[in-house]
Design an enzyme around this catalytic site. Structure first.
Site, PDB file in Angstrom:
ATOM      1  N   ASP A 158       5.991   7.721   2.012  1.00 31.46           N
ATOM      2  CA  ASP A 158       4.747   6.699   2.569  1.00 31.46           C
ATOM      3  C   ASP A 158       5.483   5.419   3.151  1.00 31.46           C
ATOM      4  OD1 ASP A 158       2.283   5.904   3.364  1.00 31.46           O
ATOM      5  OD2 ASP A 158       1.707   5.183   1.502  1.00 31.46           O
TER       6      ASP A 158
ATOM      7  N   GLU B 134       0.429  -1.625   7.854  1.00 27.48           N
ATOM      8  CA  GLU B 134      -0.658  -0.799   7.424  1.00 27.48           C
ATOM      9  C   GLU B 134      -1.230  -0.880   6.038  1.00 27.48           C
ATOM     10  OE1 GLU B 134      -2.521   2.940   6.101  1.00 27.48           O
ATOM     11  OE2 GLU B 134      -0.550   2.037   5.285  1.00 27.48           O
ATOM     12  N   GLU B 135      -0.249  -1.094   5.177  1.00 30.33           N
ATOM     13  CA  GLU B 135      -0.709  -1.147   3.704  1.00 30.33           C
ATOM     14  C   GLU B 135      -1.562  -2.288   3.389  1.00 30.33           C
ATOM     15  OE1 GLU B 135      -0.159   1.370   1.932  1.00 30.33           O
ATOM     16  OE2 GLU B 135       1.504   2.379   2.450  1.00 30.33           O
TER      17      GLU B 135
END
Length: 344
Positions: A104, A134-135
């Protein structure tokens, strides 16, 4: 590794994972990707992604787009270069790679680059979009959506065990804040406990019946953080909780239920919403439901989305993150297969 040399996705994953890039610290890995892809014959653009006020890093962070020189891509592969903390150094054995980002999503970056080069070799017009943030809040995707490249399809990469996702759950984040009056705990009648109010609200939240769908399952609620008070012998005058609901439909009934649960006891501030999305299937490919959120809702201008990638979400964000080398190689071929189905 230069243009014309076969790309080794395992070697690229190793190199990417050796560059620490937790959210807000993506500058170095973005610089590497831009230079790496330019050397391999891609036309590369680096777009700045602003640092938010909460970031402790003032350095640059980027989105990296790589496309066919002078052409509009028909298909864009996209994933993210940032990882969750803490950084875990890369290691490997004969079967697996380990460390922060292997699944990821740095292994996915490597698989997508290899697949894009494979499809480019077949004459298809493809591109790559690798974003920051994104996280945390999809900051990079929001920036990218302001300058789409006109692609017809977007294949977003997240760990789906090499299965196409038929849907991706949304997310609704809320902060509950209670206030009261401070007093000595020996004389509670002189105070008004914010903590007691908040505890009552949280109990109501845990008892809520949340929406569910037959094909995507139920909404879920997590009380992730609680803060409040000063000491056991002090009546607290303030308390706060952070709550996240995973959505399987419209957020409106969930918002209403959260507000009702807090009525008279706490104020509710909704700080983030990512909508639930349904996605297409393709003949002959296994499918799944993604219970997590992705950048897809923030990349609406990049074409019809699909969600697919190697690795298991069950080990992402954990100390045990790993990715099988065999699964990574299979992902390259799967991405190429999907690209051909979409574009042929």
């Amino acid at each position: 590794m230069n243009e014309g040399q076969a790309l080794d996705p395992i070697g690229l994953t190793r190199t990417l994972c050796e560059i620490e890039s937790t959210t807000y610290h993506e500058g170095e890995v973005g610089d590497f990707l831009a230079e790496f892809l330019a050397r391999r014959g891609w036309e590369v653009e680096k777009t700045p992604v602003p640092q938010p006020a909460e970031s402790s890093d003032s350095g640059p962070r980027w989105n990296v787009y790589a496309g066919p020189p002078g052409q509009r891509p028909d298909l864009v592969f996209s994933t993210h270069m940032d990882t969750v903390p803490p950084y875990i150094p890369f290691s490997e054995d004969a079967e697996f790679m380990y460390g922060r980002g292997v699944s990821d999503a740095k292994g996915i970056i490597a698989a997508q680059v290899a697949a894009a080069e494979g499809l480019r070799g077949y004459g298809f017009r493809v591109g790559l979009l690798i974003v920051s943030g994104e996280e945390r809040d999809s900051a990079g995707a929001k920036v990218a959506n302001l300058a789409p490249k006109g692609s017809r399809f977007l294949i977003n990469g997240e760990p789906t065990d090499n299965r196409l996702a038929l849907a991706s759950k949304g997310a609704l984040r809320a902060v509950f804040r209670s206030t009261g009056k401070m007093a000595h705990s020996a004389y509670p009648e002189l105070g008004d406990s914010a903590v007691h109010k908040l505890v009552e609200v949280l109990g109501r939240l845990l008892g809520l019946s949340l929406p569910e769908t037959e094909d995507s399952g139920s909404s879920t609620l997590n009380i992730g953080q609680i803060n409040g008070g000063y000491a056991p012998n002090v009546i607290a005058d303030k308390a706060e909780a952070q709550v996240l609901v995973r959505l399987v439909g419209d957020s409106a009934p969930v918002r209403a239920a959260l507000v009702e649960a807090a009525a008279g006891l706490a104020e509710v501030d909704f700080t983030l919403e990512i909508p639930f999305v349904r996605l297409r299937a393709l003949p002959g490919l296994p499918t799944m439901i993604a219970k997590f959120t992705t950048d897809i809702p923030q990349l609406s201008n990049w074409g019809e989305p699909l969600l697919l990638g190697p690795g298991s979400i069950h080990v992402a964000h954990t100390p045990f993150e790993r990715l099988a080398k065999k699964e990574l190689r299979e992902a390259v071929e799967l991405y190429i297969q999907v690209g051909k189905q979409l574009l042929s």
